[in-house]
Design a protein around this motif. Sequence first.
Motif, PDB file in Angstrom:
ATOM      1  N   SER A 304      42.830  36.489  38.319  1.00  0.00           N
ATOM      2  CA  SER A 304      43.387  35.941  39.573  1.00  0.00           C
ATOM      3  C   SER A 304      42.446  34.880  40.140  1.00  0.00           C
ATOM      4  O   SER A 304      42.888  33.917  40.770  1.00  0.00           O
ATOM      5  N   SER A 348      46.155  38.589  44.003  1.00  0.00           N
ATOM      6  CA  SER A 348      45.951  39.851  43.295  1.00  0.00           C
ATOM      7  C   SER A 348      47.249  40.315  42.664  1.00  0.00           C
ATOM      8  O   SER A 348      48.261  40.452  43.363  1.00  0.00           O
ATOM      9  N   GLN A 349      47.228  40.530  41.376  1.00  0.00           N
ATOM     10  CA  GLN A 349      48.408  41.088  40.713  1.00  0.00           C
ATOM     11  C   GLN A 349      48.741  42.441  41.312  1.00  0.00           C
ATOM     12  O   GLN A 349      49.855  42.685  41.746  1.00  0.00           O
ATOM     13  N   SER A 350      47.747  43.328  41.342  1.00  0.00           N
ATOM     14  CA  SER A 350      47.998  44.713  41.759  1.00  0.00           C
ATOM     15  C   SER A 350      48.151  44.849  43.268  1.00  0.00           C
ATOM     16  O   SER A 350      48.803  45.767  43.747  1.00  0.00           O
ATOM     17  N   THR A 353      43.098  45.576  44.409  1.00  0.00           N
ATOM     18  CA  THR A 353      41.714  45.373  43.981  1.00  0.00           C
ATOM     19  C   THR A 353      40.771  45.504  45.186  1.00  0.00           C
ATOM     20  O   THR A 353      40.923  44.793  46.187  1.00  0.00           O
ATOM     21  N   GLU A 488      38.038  40.416  26.530  1.00  0.00           N
ATOM     22  CA  GLU A 488      38.389  41.730  27.052  1.00  0.00           C
ATOM     23  C   GLU A 488      39.206  42.565  26.080  1.00  0.00           C
ATOM     24  O   GLU A 488      39.136  43.789  26.123  1.00  0.00           O
TER      25      GLU A 488
HETATM   26  C1  F6R Z   1      41.984  40.299  33.193  1.00  0.00           C
HETATM   27  C2  F6R Z   1      42.401  41.069  34.338  1.00  0.00           C
HETATM   28  C3  F6R Z   1      41.457  41.243  35.464  1.00  0.00           C
HETATM   29  C4  F6R Z   1      42.200  41.141  36.798  1.00  0.00           C
HETATM   30  C5  F6R Z   1      41.252  41.474  37.961  1.00  0.00           C
HETATM   31  C6  F6R Z   1      41.948  41.315  39.296  1.00  0.00           C
HETATM   32  O1  F6R Z   1      42.987  40.194  32.250  1.00  0.00           O
HETATM   33  O2  F6R Z   1      43.486  41.567  34.377  1.00  0.00           O
HETATM   34  O3  F6R Z   1      40.407  40.325  35.406  1.00  0.00           O
HETATM   35  O4  F6R Z   1      42.705  39.853  36.943  1.00  0.00           O
HETATM   36  O5  F6R Z   1      40.803  42.793  37.821  1.00  0.00           O
HETATM   37  O6  F6R Z   1      43.061  42.137  39.394  1.00  0.00           O
HETATM   38  P1  F6R Z   1      44.183  41.882  40.460  1.00  0.00           P
HETATM   39  O7  F6R Z   1      44.852  40.591  40.128  1.00  0.00           O
HETATM   40  O8  F6R Z   1      45.106  43.048  40.337  1.00  0.00           O
HETATM   41  O9  F6R Z   1      43.514  41.817  41.793  1.00  0.00           O
END
Ligand code: F6R
Length: 608
Positions: A304, A348-350, A353, A488
Motif C-alpha cells: 500500500s 490499506s487493503q485490510s 493494519t 515475499e
Molecule cells: C505485500 C503485502 C503487505 C501489505 C501491508 C499493508 O504483498 O500484502 O506488504 O501491503 O502489510 O497491508 P494493508 O494494505 O492491509 O494495510
Amino acid sequence: MCGIVGYIGPKQAVPILVSGLKRLEYRGYDSAGVAVLDGASLETRRGAGKITNLEGALAANLLTGKVGIAHTRWATHGPPTERNAHPHRSTDETIAVVHNGIIENADLLRRQLTALGHTFRSDTDTETIAHLIQELYEESLEEAVIAALRKVEGTFGIAVVSSRDPEKIVAARQGSPLLIGVGDGEYFLASDASAILAHTRNVVYLDDGDLCVLTPDGYRVMDIHSTPIRRSVERIEWDLAAIERGGYDHFMLKEIFEQPQTVENAMRGRLILEDGTSKLGGLNMSHDELLNIDNVIITACGTSWHSALIGEMMIEEIARIPTEVEYASEFRYRNPIVTPRTLCIVISQSGETADTLAAMREAKRRGARTLGLVNVVGSTIAREDDGGIYLHAGPEIGVASTKAFTSQVVALALFALKLGRQRTLSVIVGREIAEAMAELPKQIQSILDSAPLIEKIAETYKDSQNFLYLGRGYNFPAALEGALKLKEISYIHAEGYPAAEMKHGPIALIDESMPVVFVAPHDAVFEKIVSNIQEVRARHGKTIVITSQDEPALEGLIDHEIRVPHTIDMLTPILASIPLQLLAYYTALKRGANVDQPRNLAKSVTVE
Ligand code: F6R
C-alpha cells in the motif's frame, strides 16, 4: 494476523469452527486450536503448523459440544509450537481464551499471577488473560472478563468460554477486529466475516471498547461498565465464490486474473469521461473543502505504501498539491507538520493494519482531515476515517497483495483527477486521462494472455539468488513492488531501485548471475532508462525488460522482453505491475514455495 472463530447454537461446534479456521488460515498459519464446551466439560485440542494438523488431533480424539471457540495463530510471543497454540487455559482449567493482539503488561501480570499460585504452561502473553479471569471470577463469566480487561494493557480481540458458565461465549475488542454473526437460532463470532459467511451474511461489527455475550438465545453488546450498547446488524454483500479459489491453483493467481474486473469495479460509476473528472461519493468533502487543501500526506505500509508513492506523483503532477508519503510506522512516532488544511490519505487493503490505523489517528489528533483508501468494508480504518474511497476489489485472500494494489492506484488516479480538474487541469487533458483509464481493464486482460511467456522466464531464473528491479519516474514504485512480490513469496533476495541510482552502489552486484528486471514502458524517461539497460548489459547482467508494445528501440539490447500496451505515463505502473506479479508467482511456484501462505507472513498485520 491471527484469526478467531466462535459458535453457539444447536449444532456440533467442531465442524463449524474448523471450516471457519480454514477460511481464516490466510491470516496466520503457524498453529491452531479449538476449545469446546459439552455441558460443564471444557476440552481443547491444538496443533502446531497448518490446520490439517489440528484436524488430525481432532480425528484422533473427538470433541463434542455445541459451544466453542477456535484460533489460528501468527506467533508474536513464543515460538509456533503446540504448547503456545491457542486456546490457553487457566490454572484450574475452567477458562479457555483465544486472543488476537498483544498484551503489553503480560510480564508484570505473569509475575503477579505466579506469586498467587497460578501455573503457566506457555510462553504467550495470552495465557495471562486466562489466569486473570480465573483469579477474578465471582458471579458470571462476563463480569470476570470485564474485571480482567481492566487490568490488561494492549490490544486484543478475545473470546472466552468457561465450564463455570457453560452456555455462553464472552468476547471483547480493543484494537483487533471482531464481529458477531447473527444466524437463525445460532450465533457466531469471527475476526473476519469470511469465517462465517457460509452460515450467515448478517453481522454486527464490534467497536473498540465493546464486549459481547453470546448465548443460544441471543447476543448482548455492552461496554466495560456493563452499560448496554446498540449496534446495528449489517449485511455482507459478497458471496462465498469470492473467497473460494474457483478452479485456480492459488488465490494469488485467481486474484491476479481478476484484475480486469477489479480495476473496472474500482472505476464503476466514478469516471466521468465527458468532463474528464471523477465522482467520488464517499469523500464527505465539499468542493470548497477540497479546494482548501494545502498539502497531502499519504501514509501506508508495504504494498500500500508503494501505491502511495505513485499517488504522490499523480497528485503533484495533475493537481499541483504538495504531497509526501511516509511509512505509517514512522509517521506515527514522529512530530510531523500537520495543519487543519492537511489532507491525510491512509491506504490499506485490510483496513486493520495497526501502524496505518495509528498513523491515521495521529493525523486526526493533529487536526488533519483523513481519507481512507480501503478494501475491506466495515474495517476499522473505514469506520474511523472522515471519508473514503472503497476499492471494491472483493476479498483478497492471497497473502501477497495483487488486485488491491492495482485498485489502490486506480483510486488514487480518480482522486488526483478530481483534484486536478478543480484546480489546474484542462478538460481536454482530464478527458485524455479518463479515456486512458477506461481502457485499462481491456489492456490488463491482454497482458494476462502473455502469462505463458512470463512462466518461461520464471523457469530460466528460478534458481537465482538475487534479483534487481529498476524503474524510473512512475515506475520506480512499480520496481519496488515487483521486488517485494518476488521476495515475499519466493524467498529470493530482491531489491528495487530508481534505475539511475544503480550507479551509486548496486552496480557492484551486477555479473552474469544477476537478473535485472527493468520496468521500462515508453514514457517520459524511457530514453534515460535505455542507458541504464546498456550499463547492465555491459557488465553481463541478464536483462528482463517490461516495455511498451510499440517500442522498437530495445531490439538486440535485452535478454527477455515482456510487452504491455501503451498508456499515459501515470497509468503505466498499473499495467507494468501485472507481469511483475506473474513473474513472482511463477518463480515461487517453480521453487516449490507455498504461494498463498509464505513463511513468516500473514494477511493483515494487526500488531505494531
Ligand atoms: C505485500 C503485502 C503487505 C501489505 C501491508 C499493508 O504483498 O500484502 O506488504 O501491503 O502489510 O497491508 P494493508 O494494505 O492491509 O494495510
